[in-house]
Write a protein that holds these residues in place. Sequence first.
Motif, mmCIF file in Angstrom:
data_model
loop_
_atom_site.group_PDB
_atom_site.id
_atom_site.type_symbol
_atom_site.label_atom_id
_atom_site.label_comp_id
_atom_site.label_asym_id
_atom_site.label_seq_id
_atom_site.Cartn_x
_atom_site.Cartn_y
_atom_site.Cartn_z
ATOM 1 N N MET A 288 64.094 1.973 22.155
ATOM 2 C CA MET A 288 63.822 0.621 21.701
ATOM 3 C C MET A 288 65.118 0.124 21.227
ATOM 4 O O MET A 288 65.753 0.578 20.756
ATOM 5 N N SER A 289 64.944 -1.204 21.294
ATOM 6 C CA SER A 289 66.206 -1.931 20.478
ATOM 7 C C SER A 289 65.934 -2.211 19.152
ATOM 8 O O SER A 289 64.672 -1.916 18.431
ATOM 9 N N ALA B 203 65.465 -4.662 17.227
ATOM 10 C CA ALA B 203 64.516 -5.588 17.043
ATOM 11 C C ALA B 203 62.991 -5.152 17.370
ATOM 12 O O ALA B 203 62.048 -5.508 16.726
ATOM 13 N N GLU B 204 62.839 -4.559 18.577
ATOM 14 C CA GLU B 204 61.865 -3.866 19.032
ATOM 15 C C GLU B 204 61.026 -2.802 17.635
ATOM 16 O O GLU B 204 60.162 -2.598 17.701
ATOM 17 N N MET B 205 62.140 -1.979 17.145
ATOM 18 C CA MET B 205 61.661 -1.048 16.161
ATOM 19 C C MET B 205 61.151 -1.867 15.148
ATOM 20 O O MET B 205 60.064 -1.398 14.499
ATOM 21 N N LYS B 206 61.935 -2.777 14.582
ATOM 22 C CA LYS B 206 61.292 -3.356 13.479
ATOM 23 C C LYS B 206 59.843 -4.125 13.942
ATOM 24 O O LYS B 206 58.908 -3.873 12.909
ATOM 25 N N GLU B 207 59.584 -4.650 15.084
ATOM 26 C CA GLU B 207 58.405 -5.146 15.290
ATOM 27 C C GLU B 207 57.416 -3.942 15.396
ATOM 28 O O GLU B 207 56.254 -4.206 14.864
ATOM 29 N N TRP B 208 57.560 -2.900 15.928
ATOM 30 C CA TRP B 208 56.737 -1.693 15.853
ATOM 31 C C TRP B 208 56.389 -1.155 14.552
ATOM 32 O O TRP B 208 55.263 -1.072 14.299
ATOM 33 N N HIS C 203 54.198 -3.546 12.858
ATOM 34 C CA HIS C 203 52.816 -3.554 13.585
ATOM 35 C C HIS C 203 51.915 -2.249 13.017
ATOM 36 O O HIS C 203 50.893 -2.650 12.949
#
Length: 285
Positions: free
Chosen positions: A110-111, A113-118, A121
Amino acid sequence: MSTLLDISNIDMVFPTPKGDFTALKNVDLQIKKGEFISLIGHSGCGKSTVLNVVAGLYQATSGGVLLNNKEVNAPGPERAVVFQNHSLLPWLTAYQNVELAVKQIFNKKMSPAEMKEWIEHNLTLVHMEHAMHKRPDEISGGMKQRVGIARALSMQPEILLMDEPFGALDALTRAHMQDSLMEIQDELNNTVIMITHDVDEAVLLSDRIVMMTNGPSATIGEILDVNLPRPRDRITLAQDDEYNRLRSSVLTFLYEKQRKVETISTKVTNKAEQPHKNSAKVDVA
């Protein structure tokens, strides 16, 4: 539906100064994807030992555990554990505690940004989005446990293992946590194995209740199918005949069948230990 987890005839023997102690004997259980299984029984019946074998923390003395037809012989991210103690790092925020698990599993997948979103979530999933930047000493016991569940879910485990996760909470907080857990499972369809001493909790949450006999040499005494429709509402179920029948079945096993086993065992032991003046032979009824 095919079997996700196969607990195949496991024995667990621990060496002690007085000799080997057999904690589990011939425990055999097959679990399908999406099932919610509760393990219930008196203290010392081996519930946590079963969970630790599935988690890969213990190696069974005989028999074994297969997950997706692969042998379980060590801990792994596909089996996340939620303990009664939240086990959060006190100097990190709720967000950072979850972030540790996410980075361990998804650092190369994950990038940022994707980790932050995950992370956000999963904290939202347990209704902790409003307190994600607070440390454990700034939130309640129930909120800490929510973060612990979010951390486990963030690893995307195939099986969520829960060792009395709500045992230390007050009754009202416990009820809220049970409702949240039902919502999460409904959304994610994850497989859960939970240890509990609470009969109502077991019936409310489970698809099957696995009732353990008393130790030593504990095993599965009975398995009760819980075919109550979902979603489940505790207020409605309190007046439901099937709910009360299931509840009665578990209570009967725990407080009549297992108490009877203990009573018989005690009588046999006491009689065997009594001196016999006229004969060296002990005749046990």
